[in-house]
Design an enzyme around this catalytic site. Sequence first.
Site, mmCIF file in Angstrom:
data_model
loop_
_atom_site.group_PDB
_atom_site.id
_atom_site.type_symbol
_atom_site.label_atom_id
_atom_site.label_comp_id
_atom_site.label_asym_id
_atom_site.label_seq_id
_atom_site.Cartn_x
_atom_site.Cartn_y
_atom_site.Cartn_z
ATOM 1 N N HIS A 10 0.819 -1.221 0.000
ATOM 2 C CA HIS A 10 0.000 0.000 0.000
ATOM 3 C C HIS A 10 0.851 1.269 0.000
ATOM 4 C CE1 HIS A 10 -4.018 -1.786 0.279
ATOM 5 N NE2 HIS A 10 -3.427 -2.739 1.003
ATOM 6 N N ASN A 84 -6.060 -5.654 -6.166
ATOM 7 C CA ASN A 84 -7.248 -4.867 -6.485
ATOM 8 C C ASN A 84 -7.039 -3.365 -6.279
ATOM 9 O OD1 ASN A 84 -7.225 -5.351 -3.643
ATOM 10 N ND2 ASN A 84 -9.378 -4.798 -3.527
ATOM 11 N N HIS A 85 -6.042 -2.958 -5.511
ATOM 12 C CA HIS A 85 -5.756 -1.528 -5.335
ATOM 13 C C HIS A 85 -4.839 -0.999 -6.427
ATOM 14 C CE1 HIS A 85 -7.368 -0.570 -1.242
ATOM 15 N NE2 HIS A 85 -7.483 -1.885 -1.265
#
Length: 108
Positions: A10, A84-85
């Site tokens: 992230h 998915n990000h």
Amino acid sequence: MKFIHTSDWHIGRQLHNQNLLEDQRFVLNQILDFAVEHDVDAVIIAGDIYDRSIPPANAVALLDEVVNRLVNELKIPIIMIAGNHDGHERLGFASRQMAGAGLHIVRR
């Protein structure tokens, strides 16, 4: 063979409007040190490399630093799987060309 299996980096995430990039840099450097210390054969990054599909420029720069150190300096291949990000189209740009250098990107 020895692998480090990671996921959900992230990179570029903010928490309560606080930029986490320097904290992320610190943790990623620990992963690099661990890879050297344990003489790993490859690093796997299984999804959600970035926090959003269009990451900020400083997040892209940090990933570039980490990939460069692993692949070019330490000669440790990376298997990177889009999550998915991640904007898999963007993350996978030039993936065929980079595979020869040791960066293997799985877009879907």
